[in-house]
Design a protein around this motif. Structure first.
Motif, PDB file in Angstrom:
ATOM      1  N   GLN A 156       0.814  -1.215   0.000  1.00 39.51           N
ATOM      2  CA  GLN A 156       0.000   0.000   0.000  1.00 39.51           C
ATOM      3  C   GLN A 156       0.849   1.268   0.000  1.00 39.51           C
ATOM      4  O   GLN A 156       0.344   2.358  -0.289  1.00 39.51           O
ATOM      5  CB  GLN A 156      -0.939   0.002   1.206  1.00 39.51           C
ATOM      6  N   HIS A 157       2.137   1.147   0.318  1.00 43.90           N
ATOM      7  CA  HIS A 157       3.033   2.299   0.314  1.00 43.90           C
ATOM      8  C   HIS A 157       3.670   2.520  -1.062  1.00 43.90           C
ATOM      9  O   HIS A 157       4.474   3.456  -1.222  1.00 43.90           O
ATOM     10  CB  HIS A 157       4.118   2.118   1.370  1.00 43.90           C
ATOM     11  N   LEU A 158       3.319   1.689  -2.025  1.00 40.80           N
ATOM     12  CA  LEU A 158       3.868   1.809  -3.373  1.00 40.80           C
ATOM     13  C   LEU A 158       2.872   2.482  -4.301  1.00 40.80           C
ATOM     14  O   LEU A 158       1.667   2.244  -4.194  1.00 40.80           O
ATOM     15  CB  LEU A 158       4.202   0.425  -3.948  1.00 40.80           C
ATOM     16  N   PRO A 159       3.356   3.302  -5.246  1.00 34.68           N
ATOM     17  CA  PRO A 159       2.471   3.773  -6.312  1.00 34.68           C
ATOM     18  C   PRO A 159       1.912   2.587  -7.091  1.00 34.68           C
ATOM     19  O   PRO A 159       2.499   1.494  -7.093  1.00 34.68           O
ATOM     20  CB  PRO A 159       3.394   4.626  -7.191  1.00 34.68           C
ATOM     21  N   GLY A 160       0.802   2.787  -7.757  1.00 39.66           N
ATOM     22  CA  GLY A 160       0.128   1.681  -8.437  1.00 39.66           C
ATOM     23  C   GLY A 160       1.004   0.939  -9.422  1.00 39.66           C
ATOM     24  O   GLY A 160       0.989  -0.303  -9.469  1.00 39.66           O
ATOM     25  N   ASN A 161       1.812   1.667 -10.208  1.00 41.97           N
ATOM     26  CA  ASN A 161       2.621   0.987 -11.221  1.00 41.97           C
ATOM     27  C   ASN A 161       3.699   0.117 -10.587  1.00 41.97           C
ATOM     28  O   ASN A 161       3.989  -0.981 -11.064  1.00 41.97           O
ATOM     29  CB  ASN A 161       3.250   2.005 -12.185  1.00 41.97           C
ATOM     30  N   GLN A 162       4.290   0.593  -9.469  1.00 44.77           N
ATOM     31  CA  GLN A 162       5.296  -0.215  -8.781  1.00 44.77           C
ATOM     32  C   GLN A 162       4.656  -1.434  -8.121  1.00 44.77           C
ATOM     33  O   GLN A 162       5.226  -2.529  -8.124  1.00 44.77           O
ATOM     34  CB  GLN A 162       6.016   0.626  -7.734  1.00 44.77           C
ATOM     35  N   ARG A 163       3.495  -1.230  -7.564  1.00 46.56           N
ATOM     36  CA  ARG A 163       2.755  -2.332  -6.931  1.00 46.56           C
ATOM     37  C   ARG A 163       2.474  -3.425  -7.959  1.00 46.56           C
ATOM     38  O   ARG A 163       2.694  -4.613  -7.715  1.00 46.56           O
ATOM     39  CB  ARG A 163       1.444  -1.779  -6.358  1.00 46.56           C
ATOM     40  N   ALA A 164       1.966  -3.005  -9.116  1.00 44.21           N
ATOM     41  CA  ALA A 164       1.627  -3.968 -10.166  1.00 44.21           C
ATOM     42  C   ALA A 164       2.870  -4.694 -10.673  1.00 44.21           C
ATOM     43  O   ALA A 164       2.869  -5.923 -10.838  1.00 44.21           O
ATOM     44  CB  ALA A 164       0.919  -3.256 -11.317  1.00 44.21           C
ATOM     45  N   ALA A 165       3.951  -3.948 -10.915  1.00 44.00           N
ATOM     46  CA  ALA A 165       5.177  -4.566 -11.424  1.00 44.00           C
ATOM     47  C   ALA A 165       5.725  -5.593 -10.450  1.00 44.00           C
ATOM     48  O   ALA A 165       6.126  -6.701 -10.847  1.00 44.00           O
ATOM     49  CB  ALA A 165       6.226  -3.493 -11.711  1.00 44.00           C
ATOM     50  N   LEU A 166       5.746  -5.248  -9.166  1.00 47.57           N
ATOM     51  CA  LEU A 166       6.283  -6.173  -8.167  1.00 47.57           C
ATOM     52  C   LEU A 166       5.446  -7.449  -8.096  1.00 47.57           C
ATOM     53  O   LEU A 166       5.991  -8.561  -8.051  1.00 47.57           O
ATOM     54  CB  LEU A 166       6.319  -5.500  -6.796  1.00 47.57           C
ATOM     55  N   LEU A 167       4.138  -7.317  -8.094  1.00 49.38           N
ATOM     56  CA  LEU A 167       3.272  -8.489  -8.002  1.00 49.38           C
ATOM     57  C   LEU A 167       3.393  -9.361  -9.242  1.00 49.38           C
ATOM     58  O   LEU A 167       3.474 -10.589  -9.146  1.00 49.38           O
ATOM     59  CB  LEU A 167       1.822  -8.051  -7.799  1.00 49.38           C
ATOM     60  N   LEU A 168       3.388  -8.743 -10.400  1.00 48.92           N
ATOM     61  CA  LEU A 168       3.475  -9.525 -11.632  1.00 48.92           C
ATOM     62  C   LEU A 168       4.808 -10.261 -11.725  1.00 48.92           C
ATOM     63  O   LEU A 168       4.868 -11.408 -12.183  1.00 48.92           O
ATOM     64  CB  LEU A 168       3.291  -8.611 -12.847  1.00 48.92           C
ATOM     65  N   PHE A 169       5.891  -9.635 -11.267  1.00 51.36           N
ATOM     66  CA  PHE A 169       7.212 -10.251 -11.379  1.00 51.36           C
ATOM     67  C   PHE A 169       7.471 -11.246 -10.256  1.00 51.36           C
ATOM     68  O   PHE A 169       7.827 -12.407 -10.503  1.00 51.36           O
ATOM     69  CB  PHE A 169       8.287  -9.154 -11.368  1.00 51.36           C
ATOM     70  N   GLU A 170       7.299 -10.800  -8.998  1.00 51.07           N
ATOM     71  CA  GLU A 170       7.718 -11.607  -7.848  1.00 51.07           C
ATOM     72  C   GLU A 170       6.699 -12.668  -7.455  1.00 51.07           C
ATOM     73  O   GLU A 170       7.075 -13.731  -6.943  1.00 51.07           O
ATOM     74  CB  GLU A 170       7.972 -10.697  -6.634  1.00 51.07           C
ATOM     75  N   VAL A 171       5.414 -12.384  -7.649  1.00 49.03           N
ATOM     76  CA  VAL A 171       4.372 -13.308  -7.201  1.00 49.03           C
ATOM     77  C   VAL A 171       3.877 -14.190  -8.339  1.00 49.03           C
ATOM     78  O   VAL A 171       3.606 -15.379  -8.142  1.00 49.03           O
ATOM     79  CB  VAL A 171       3.192 -12.527  -6.575  1.00 49.03           C
ATOM     80  N   LEU A 172       3.755 -13.627  -9.529  1.00 51.20           N
ATOM     81  CA  LEU A 172       3.156 -14.354 -10.642  1.00 51.20           C
ATOM     82  C   LEU A 172       4.165 -14.837 -11.676  1.00 51.20           C
ATOM     83  O   LEU A 172       3.799 -15.570 -12.593  1.00 51.20           O
ATOM     84  CB  LEU A 172       2.094 -13.476 -11.322  1.00 51.20           C
TER      85      LEU A 172
END
Length: 349
Positions: A156-172
């Motif tokens: 929640q402390h990340l801007p939306g684009n950083q949040r999305a990039a991290l989830l797509l790369f690290e989680v998915l």
């Protein structure tokens, strides 16, 4: 069914769905619905927002299916649609908060505090349908690790684009090139967003995940901790409760803004409020955000039963509780399939 047969079935359903067959579309997306919902929760920090975002995303996918050219997998395309839907929500609503984000801890119990309704609070997630292990071979996080409270709160402390990039790369397990295509940007921009996102998350998330901690603690000890917490709350036993806690324990209760840090402050709050002032408790064990959780019901004299009050998500360090997050409100109970009330027990009479 073989992989070849499954692929043929998917191709057939895809052709039917493109021709307007909504039953075929449902068959295509149903196996992915649970993981897409978890992705929306990670992005948005709210089960209810995730419900709305997933519904909106699937509607967008249904309407735009004729434009799906098959250059990526259907799963990747649906994640692209869901991610953009969540980014739209983040832009409209901003980030969700925890009490620790709003001010310092309180040294003494605050009694009679009113909920703060004008804050978008982080909420708990029912994780019963999440699979064990990573969502993809290249993923860094396990599926349950990626819904743990500390991780979702850090996002929640990340801007939306950083949040999305991290989830797509690290989680998915998406590649930087795939993410660049998904987010209509460059690989360099994705790598830059990932670098910044990793730095912020590393500052806020413990190095040992709750999944690793829980595996080390073991099921038997975990049951003892949950049962001890429940029993202490129901019997008003401060000594038993304190014995379960670390010296630097924290207790927060969104949507209440005050929170407590350290054994002295937490004990003062526990003794003065839930263990003394409240009319009586019954508890049920459950699980939220991949963590042990106690669903607390409070006695209601007028109805002659116990009504939903809070989901207490426990964070462990070793075999002690280092954080209690009590999500107050009956609305939290519905997604978990918990009872709307509990009856009076014989021992309560």
């Amino acid at each position: 069914m073989s992989d070849f047969s499954s692929a043929r079935t998917e191709d057939s359903d895809l052709a039917l769905a493109r021709d307007g067959d909504d039953a075929a579309f449902t068959r295509l997306v149903e196996p992915l619905r649970r993981e897409l919902h978890a992705h929306c929760y990670r992005m948005l920090g709210s089960t209810h927002d995730a419900d709305d975002a997933l519904q909106d995303a699937l509607l967008r996918a249904w309407r735009g299916l004729v434009r799906f050219e098959g250059r990526s997998s259907l799963r990747s395309w649906l994640y692209t649609v869901a991610t953009h839907t969540c980014l739209d929500t983040v832009e409209r609503r901003g980030r969700r908060a925890m009490p620790v984000d709003l001010g310092p801890s309180s040294d003494r119990a605050v009694v009679g505090e009113a909920p703060l309704a004008d804050v978008a609070w982080l909420g708990p997630y029912p994780d019963a349908g999440l699979a064990e292990g990573p969502a993809a071979p290249d993923a860094r996080y396990e599926q349950r690790e990626a819904v743990e409270l500390a991780f979702v709160a850090a996002l929640q402390h990340l801007p939306g684009n950083q949040r999305a990039a991290l989830l797509l790369f690290e989680v998915l397990g998406f590649s930087a090139a795939e993410i660049a295509t998904t987010m209509d940007t460059s690989v360099a921009s994705v790598n830059s967003a990932l670098q910044r996102a990793r730095r912020i998350v590393a500052e806020k998330v413990p190095s040992r995940s709750q999944q690793r901690t829980l595996r080390k603690v073991g099921d038997a000890r975990l049951r003892e901790i949950v049962a001890g917490y429940s029993s202490a709350l129901e019997s008003g036993d401060a000594e038993t409760l304190v014995a379960l806690l670390t010296e630097d324990v924290t207790w927060s209760m969104p949507p209440l803004t005050h929170w407590y840090h350290g054994l002295a402050a937490v004990t003062d709050f526990a003794v003065r409020v839930p263990l003394t002032d409240c009319p009586g408790w019954r508890n049920l064990p459950t699980s939220a955000n991949g963590q042990p959780t106690v669903a607390s019901y409070i006695w209601h004299e007028g109805l002659g039963g116990y009504l939903p009050w809070a989901l207490n998500v426990l964070t462990l360090r070793g075999d002690r509780v280092c954080e209690i997050t009590s999500f107050i409100g009956p609305d939290h109970f519905v997604p978990f399939g918990l009872p709307a009330s509990l009856p009076l027990r014989e021992r309560d009479t």
